[in-house]
Design an enzyme around this catalytic site. Structure first.
Site, PDB file in Angstrom:
ATOM      1  N   LYS A 257      49.504  45.771 -18.914  1.00 20.18           N
ATOM      2  CA  LYS A 257      50.384  46.023 -17.775  1.00 20.18           C
ATOM      3  C   LYS A 257      49.615  46.845 -16.747  1.00 20.18           C
ATOM      4  CE  LYS A 257      53.276  49.196 -16.576  1.00 20.18           C
ATOM      5  NZ  LYS A 257      53.092  49.131 -15.084  1.00 20.18           N
TER       6      LYS A 257
ATOM      7  N   CYS B 292      40.309  60.910 -12.254  1.00 21.91           N
ATOM      8  CA  CYS B 292      40.646  61.965 -13.205  1.00 21.91           C
ATOM      9  C   CYS B 292      39.450  62.815 -13.583  1.00 21.91           C
ATOM     10  CB  CYS B 292      41.295  61.366 -14.456  1.00 21.91           C
ATOM     11  SG  CYS B 292      40.388  59.984 -15.149  1.00 21.91           S
TER      12      CYS B 292
ATOM     13  N   GLU C 126      44.172  58.276 -22.268  1.00 22.26           N
ATOM     14  CA  GLU C 126      43.239  58.894 -21.326  1.00 22.26           C
ATOM     15  C   GLU C 126      44.086  59.407 -20.181  1.00 22.26           C
ATOM     16  OE1 GLU C 126      41.611  59.695 -18.286  1.00 22.26           O
ATOM     17  OE2 GLU C 126      40.547  57.791 -18.017  1.00 22.26           O
TER      18      GLU C 126
ATOM     19  N   GLU D 255      47.006  68.999 -11.317  1.00 24.36           N
ATOM     20  CA  GLU D 255      46.216  67.871 -10.831  1.00 24.36           C
ATOM     21  C   GLU D 255      46.742  67.408  -9.482  1.00 24.36           C
ATOM     22  OE1 GLU D 255      44.084  64.045 -12.866  1.00 24.36           O
ATOM     23  OE2 GLU D 255      46.194  64.352 -13.331  1.00 24.36           O
TER      24      GLU D 255
END
Length: 491
Positions: free
Chosen positions: A171, A280, A246, A379
């Site tokens: 997906k 990331c 992850e 983040e």
């Protein structure tokens, strides 16, 4: 038609649509009819049917098909680069020189790696038995990929899994699905059997949740935010499936007083602005020795101000827009809140003039943010770098590790012992010395702490996609063995 199930393009059946927008202009590229939970069922069933035959192909057969896939992708590389650039807002230079060739290289790596799946040597670890190890595919792998590197993430998810003999339902993010569909077509063109790789384009609440909870999926692999990763892991408990995560990152960029400052400044700019900072592993927290911090800040600010924002199709563009207007506004809101407790040295504004129609945001340098502040700890996932001073090496390492994340980090020094200490003591899945960002197919990518667990890329990724089976043969031919007497006695 924006689903790819059992070798065929089809429409989703949810009745809901998603517009794919070029964030550099706000123009619509495509409209996708989203997948429903029923579409996920069809894709999983196709993958299950294909698994039996695919898992029995030899490594050489799988390798040949993967090599042919790489050839097909190379034939379509210009199309892939343009699609990736438009759906993500990537500068065409980045898509053409990084995303697409890196993806093809990864396919070629796994074509080779498919032929060297190894286990412990056969041997007599018991005096009366011979033991050996079989490394076997898990079955159907459900993969959920993010929007920042749609093609690369699809490759990272699909190819170690199918090289090991699994089948896949992927997906992709519903806002950036187009290159994943081209990838699936390339696999079919190369001769990979129908059902081995299936693409369902849907949102996380319906299609993603259905895939994570599906009782006929043997493993779920997810790349995305830590918050969503937790929900994926909870959903995976439906049948105790294996999980590979992850997740987020907040990479420290540690500059010691003996570092080559020019190299560190250039590395910080490149490492913080790659893909608009939507990476990331991007450099997000510069932790700089107090004796060089002023020169570092001045150097980064000067280069930030020279970065060219512009249309993604323009070869002169250094940085394109962020992935969506909603994400641009999220980044901007975090920077605006930071104005109340920190100093914005440069940037801190959306695109203006000819860039106003796109989701642009200028490279932003922040100083004076406390280590407990939002901009320092959370983040941002945008072109934002904070700079924090340190006094000695102990403090530098402590600041680098003062984060719930542990995906990537870098240390900048000309002292061998400092570099070795940093690589040993900074808690992260990857620590670079005197560079930040480079990746290569032969080396693993993955994090620790709240950045997740498991590895993408490299032969280490096969640990995620295979199970280890111990096989033991009796050598004695004795019908009555001594150990039997510990269970029952006979005359």
């Amino acid at each position: 038609m924006h689903q790819y199930i059992d070798g065929t393009r089809r429409d989703g059946t949810s009745g809901r649509t998603q517009r794919v927008i070029d964030p550099s202009t706000g123009e619509e590229i495509a409209t996708v009819t989203l997948a429903s939970a029923e579409d996920v069922d069809l894709a999983v069933a196709a993958a299950r049917r294909a698994f039996g035959a695919w898992s029995r192909t030899t490594p050489a057969e799988r390798s040949a098909l993967l090599l042919r896939t790489a050839e097909v992708l190379r034939e379509r590389q210009d199309e892939l680069a343009e699609l990736e650039s438009r759906q993500c807002g990537k500068p065409i230079r980045l898509a053409r020189e990084f995303d697409v060739p890196g993806s093809i290289d990864n396919v070629e790596f796994f074509a080779g790696a498919a032929r060297i799946l190894e286990g412990k040597a056969t041997g007599e670890y018991s005096p009366t038995h011979t033991s050996s190890i079989r490394r076997e595919p898990l079955g159907v792998v459900g993969s959920i990929a993010p929007w920042n590197y749609p093609l690369q993430m699809a490759v990272w998810k699909i190819f170690p899994a199918i090289a090991a003999g699994n089948t896949v339902v992927l997906k992709p993010a519903e806002i950036t699905p187009l290159t994943a569909l081209v990838l699936a077509e390339a696999l079919t063109t190369a001769g990979v059997p129908d059902g081995v790789v299936n693409i369902v384009v849907g949102d996380g609440r319906e299609a993603g949740a259905a895939l994570a909870r599906h009782t006929d999926v043997d493993m779920i692999s997810f790349t995305g935010s830590t918050a969503v990763g937790r929900s994926v892991m909870e959903a995976a408990t439906s049948n105790a499936k294996r999980v590979h995560l992850e997740l987020g990152g907040k990479a420290p960029f540690v500059v010691f007083d003996d570092a080559d400052l020019e190299a560190a400044v250039h590395g910080a700019v490149a490492g913080s602005l790659i893909n608009g900072g939507q990476d990331c592993t991007a450099a997000t927290r510069a932790i700089v020795h107090e004796s060089v911090i002023d020169r570092f800040v001045a150097g980064v600010a000067e280069l930030y101000e020279s970065v060219t924002l512009g249309p993604t199709s323009d070869e002169a563009t250094d940085m394109g827009p962020l992935s969506s207007f909603a994400h641009r506004d999220k980044v901007a809101a975090m920077v605006e809140r930071a104005r109340g407790y920190a100093t914005i040295v440069t940037g801190g504004r959306a695109g203006e003039g000819g860039l106003a129609a796109g989701a642009y945001y200028h490279p932003t340098l922040v100083v004076g943010a406390g280590t407990d502040s939002e901009i320092y700890r959370d983040e941002v996932f945008g072109p934002v770098l904070t700079v924090t001073p340190f006094r000695d090496d102990d403090e530098a390492i402590a600041l680098a590790n003062d984060t719930p994340y542990g995906l990537a980090a870098s240390a900048w020094t000309n002292d061998l012992h400092r570099g070795l200490r940093a690589t040993r003591e900074i808690v992260a899945g990857c620590v670079w010395v005197n560079d930040h960002i480079p990746i290569i197919s032969e080396m693993p990518h993955g994090g620790v702490k709240q950045s997740g667990f498991g590895k993408d890329m490299s032969s280490y990724s096969f640990e995620e996609y295979t199970s280890i089976k111990h096989v033991m043969f009796d050598l004695s031919r004795e019908p009555r063995k001594d150990w039997h007497r510990t269970i029952f006695r006979i005359d």
